[in-house]
Each structure stands twice: as C-alpha cells, then as structure tokens.
Design a protein around this motif. Structure first.
Motif, PDB file in Angstrom:
ATOM      1  N   PHE A 171     140.400 -28.053 -29.403  1.00  0.00           N
ATOM      2  CA  PHE A 171     141.429 -27.470 -28.541  1.00  0.00           C
ATOM      3  C   PHE A 171     140.838 -26.727 -27.342  1.00  0.00           C
ATOM      4  O   PHE A 171     141.545 -25.986 -26.651  1.00  0.00           O
ATOM      5  CB  PHE A 171     142.316 -26.523 -29.358  1.00  0.00           C
ATOM      6  N   ARG A 172     139.562 -26.915 -27.103  1.00  0.00           N
ATOM      7  CA  ARG A 172     138.924 -26.241 -25.976  1.00  0.00           C
ATOM      8  C   ARG A 172     139.446 -26.789 -24.651  1.00  0.00           C
ATOM      9  O   ARG A 172     139.695 -27.984 -24.511  1.00  0.00           O
ATOM     10  CB  ARG A 172     137.403 -26.424 -26.042  1.00  0.00           C
ATOM     11  N   GLU A 173     139.587 -25.900 -23.685  1.00  0.00           N
ATOM     12  CA  GLU A 173     139.941 -26.307 -22.333  1.00  0.00           C
ATOM     13  C   GLU A 173     138.666 -26.712 -21.597  1.00  0.00           C
ATOM     14  O   GLU A 173     137.566 -26.299 -21.981  1.00  0.00           O
ATOM     15  CB  GLU A 173     140.639 -25.161 -21.594  1.00  0.00           C
ATOM     16  N   PRO A 174     138.791 -27.546 -20.554  1.00  0.00           N
ATOM     17  CA  PRO A 174     137.588 -27.979 -19.829  1.00  0.00           C
ATOM     18  C   PRO A 174     136.795 -26.790 -19.293  1.00  0.00           C
ATOM     19  O   PRO A 174     137.362 -25.852 -18.736  1.00  0.00           O
ATOM     20  CB  PRO A 174     138.158 -28.822 -18.676  1.00  0.00           C
ATOM     21  N   ASP A 187     129.180 -29.945 -13.831  1.00  0.00           N
ATOM     22  CA  ASP A 187     128.575 -30.341 -12.564  1.00  0.00           C
ATOM     23  C   ASP A 187     129.578 -31.102 -11.704  1.00  0.00           C
ATOM     24  O   ASP A 187     130.054 -32.173 -12.079  1.00  0.00           O
ATOM     25  CB  ASP A 187     127.342 -31.200 -12.826  1.00  0.00           C
ATOM     26  N   LEU A 188     129.896 -30.560 -10.549  1.00  0.00           N
ATOM     27  CA  LEU A 188     130.909 -31.144  -9.669  1.00  0.00           C
ATOM     28  C   LEU A 188     130.464 -32.481  -9.091  1.00  0.00           C
ATOM     29  O   LEU A 188     131.243 -33.446  -9.070  1.00  0.00           O
ATOM     30  CB  LEU A 188     131.243 -30.154  -8.550  1.00  0.00           C
ATOM     31  N   VAL A 189     129.235 -32.569  -8.614  1.00  0.00           N
ATOM     32  CA  VAL A 189     128.761 -33.802  -7.972  1.00  0.00           C
ATOM     33  C   VAL A 189     128.778 -34.958  -8.951  1.00  0.00           C
ATOM     34  O   VAL A 189     129.266 -36.055  -8.656  1.00  0.00           O
ATOM     35  CB  VAL A 189     127.348 -33.599  -7.382  1.00  0.00           C
ATOM     36  N   GLY A 213     140.033 -30.170 -10.049  1.00  0.00           N
ATOM     37  CA  GLY A 213     139.465 -28.847 -10.266  1.00  0.00           C
ATOM     38  C   GLY A 213     139.591 -28.403 -11.710  1.00  0.00           C
ATOM     39  O   GLY A 213     138.630 -27.906 -12.311  1.00  0.00           O
ATOM     40  N   TYR A 214     140.767 -28.597 -12.299  1.00  0.00           N
ATOM     41  CA  TYR A 214     141.007 -28.195 -13.692  1.00  0.00           C
ATOM     42  C   TYR A 214     140.038 -28.885 -14.641  1.00  0.00           C
ATOM     43  O   TYR A 214     139.480 -28.255 -15.545  1.00  0.00           O
ATOM     44  CB  TYR A 214     142.451 -28.525 -14.075  1.00  0.00           C
ATOM     45  N   LEU A 215     139.831 -30.186 -14.443  1.00  0.00           N
ATOM     46  CA  LEU A 215     138.959 -30.938 -15.339  1.00  0.00           C
ATOM     47  C   LEU A 215     137.498 -30.528 -15.219  1.00  0.00           C
ATOM     48  O   LEU A 215     136.683 -30.852 -16.076  1.00  0.00           O
ATOM     49  CB  LEU A 215     139.106 -32.438 -15.069  1.00  0.00           C
ATOM     50  N   MET A 216     137.161 -29.829 -14.144  1.00  0.00           N
ATOM     51  CA  MET A 216     135.795 -29.324 -13.971  1.00  0.00           C
ATOM     52  C   MET A 216     135.715 -27.813 -14.166  1.00  0.00           C
ATOM     53  O   MET A 216     134.720 -27.181 -13.817  1.00  0.00           O
ATOM     54  CB  MET A 216     135.274 -29.708 -12.573  1.00  0.00           C
ATOM     55  N   GLY A 217     136.796 -27.229 -14.712  1.00  0.00           N
ATOM     56  CA  GLY A 217     136.787 -25.806 -15.010  1.00  0.00           C
ATOM     57  C   GLY A 217     136.857 -24.920 -13.787  1.00  0.00           C
ATOM     58  O   GLY A 217     136.308 -23.814 -13.787  1.00  0.00           O
ATOM     59  N   ARG A 218     137.569 -25.369 -12.742  1.00  0.00           N
ATOM     60  CA  ARG A 218     137.644 -24.616 -11.489  1.00  0.00           C
ATOM     61  C   ARG A 218     139.085 -24.486 -11.008  1.00  0.00           C
ATOM     62  O   ARG A 218     139.893 -25.390 -11.223  1.00  0.00           O
ATOM     63  CB  ARG A 218     136.830 -25.321 -10.391  1.00  0.00           C
ATOM     64  N   SER A 219     139.361 -23.382 -10.336  1.00  0.00           N
ATOM     65  CA  SER A 219     140.627 -23.257  -9.627  1.00  0.00           C
ATOM     66  C   SER A 219     140.564 -24.153  -8.389  1.00  0.00           C
ATOM     67  O   SER A 219     139.486 -24.622  -8.007  1.00  0.00           O
ATOM     68  CB  SER A 219     140.865 -21.806  -9.197  1.00  0.00           C
TER      69      SER A 219
END
Length: 268
Positions: free
Chosen positions: A165-168, A172-174, A191-197
């Motif tokens: 149940f962990r969220e992303p 690494d963005l690149v 952004g969400y899938l990479m843990g970013r706003s």
C-alpha cells in the motif's frame, strides 16, 4: 455505439464497446482484474506489449502506466468483466495476514489466462448485471474476496503486489521519463508517480533537460513515431496511438512541422 459500462457495485463492472476501437492511456488507482468475454485488447507498457483475446484473464497493478487499445473482433463487441481491487478492500483482507514484502515489487501486468477457478469466479458475476435492484454489498464482498483467494492460490507471490500500500517514492526523474515519455499523461500524474508535486516536477525536469516538459515530450514522441514509421513499417494510425498523441490529425500536423513532410510519405 459508444462505450457502455454497467456497474453492479463501484468495484465490479461489465464494459462493452462495439465501435472500431477505443484507446486510452491510464494509471489505475486500484488493481484491475479483467476477464475477456470477446474482442481484443493491446496493452503497451514502457518495455513490453501484450495482446489479450477472449478467455484471457489478467491483472493490471495500480500506478502502472499503460496505453490500452480495445478492438471488437470476429463480429463481436469488445466485452469484459472488470473487478477493481481497491486499497480499502485489500487492507481489510490483509488485516490479519502477515506478509514479508520484498524490497522491489514487480509492477508488470500478470496473466492468468483461461484459469478455470478465476474464470468460474468472474463468469458467475454475469447474471448480476441484469438485476434491477441494488446488488447486496455483502455478496460483492464475498465475490471480491473469492477472487483474491484464488489469486493467492494460483500465484504465491501475489501478496507482494496486492498487500503493498506504499505510495510512490521519489525516484530518478531522467530514468523514469526516458522509459515512459510515450504515455500521454497529465504532468501532475508524471510527478505523482515519481514522488513529486507538480511544481517540484517542473523544477527538477527543467534542471535535468534544460527545456519544458511539454516541448521535450513532443520531441521524444515525434522521434519515436519516425522510428516506428521507418524501421517498423507501421501505419500512421498505429503510430499515433502508440507514441502518445491525442489523435491522427494532431500527430500529422506536429510531424510535418518537425520533419517537413507528412508521416504518410514514409509508408511503403
């Protein structure tokens, strides 16, 4: 005919589509267990393609980027039974079950095609779609729990997927963007899938690529489209669907603007 969906609960539905094709690019919030009654589906992931036909059963994990193209086939509509395995339902199921999670959890589509136990479970839902009254919640819970138990019986490793149940987290963005640029997702979802706003994603993206996300995505998708036309000998109508463009006219316009000639000129 337009896409039609009949729900017996918010978690169980029967979908039917009789037109030429239906394309969507999605990231599901829930795990999706799908049984094919008729038709064909092509699912494109970052590093793999799947084709599913009548009788096939598969699970699409949540937060998995995919392009889905549905077709009628052999004179029959594209028709599926879909069960949403929601986080709430799975938390309740796993409340008293101890699972030792692996550090790396596979997010690939899992196939259980033609398995008799799953087929029997999902086929038993068909009569309920004709009910006029509200489908009882306790029966829906029983059917969903039955499906989860069957999945656990078939695949001992499935707990690592269903009970995670962990969220992303921030990744690494690149690397992520180079693998997933062909999916036509809102920037907020990337952004969400990479843990970013969204604001952090935009800032990190410009720092990494020295250009806006929109311009970079268009360029990468056009390069992919050109490769598919020249090297894979695909038709423009196939290419636009698999390289992240909204429709054929938008793709053709952007392609000609970038390369100076229409994509149709590359078709042999």
């Amino acid at each position: 005919m337009e896409f039609q969906t009949k729900y017996i609960t918010s978690e169980i539905k029967l979908s039917c589509y009789e037109d030429k094709l239906f394309k969507t690019e999605v990231v599901f919030d829930n795990h999706m267990l799908i049984w094919f009654i008729s038709g064909e589906t092509k699912i494109i992931e970052a590093n793999k393609e799947h084709v599913f036909n009548a009788g096939d059963i598969f699970l699409i994990p949540r937060n998995q980027l995919a392009t889905i193209i549905n077709y009628p086939k052999d004179g029959l509509p594209h028709k599926t039974v879909v069960m949403h395995l929601s986080a709430k339902r799975l938390r309740d199921f796993y409340a008293d079950i101890e699972v030792k999670h692996k550090v790396q959890v596979s997010q690939q589509i899992l196939s259980f095609s033609h398995h008799p136990l799953l087929k029997s479970c999902l086929a038993s839902l068909i009569p309920y779609f004709d009910l006029q009254e509200t489908f009882p919640e306790h029966i829906a819970a029983l059917k969903i729990n039955e499906a989860i138990n069957i999945l656990r019986f078939i695949d001992p490793e499935i707990d690592n997927v269903l009970s995670d149940f962990r969220e992303p987290g921030k990744i690494d963005l690149v690397d992520f963007m180079e693998k997933n640029y062909m999916f036509n997702m809102p920037l907020e979802k990337f952004g969400y899938l990479m843990g970013r706003s969204l604001s952090t994603f935009n800032r990190d993206f410009r720092k990494a690529f020295n250009r806006s996300p929109q311009r970079w995505l268009t360029q990468k998708r056009l390069e992919l489209a050109h490769y598919q036309l020249v090297e894979k000998h695909k038709k423009p109508v196939e290419v636009y669907m698999e390289s992240g463009f909204e429709d054929l006219s938008h793709f053709s316009f952007a392609f000609k603007k970038e390369f100076g000639y229409a994509p149709s000129t590359l078709v042999k």
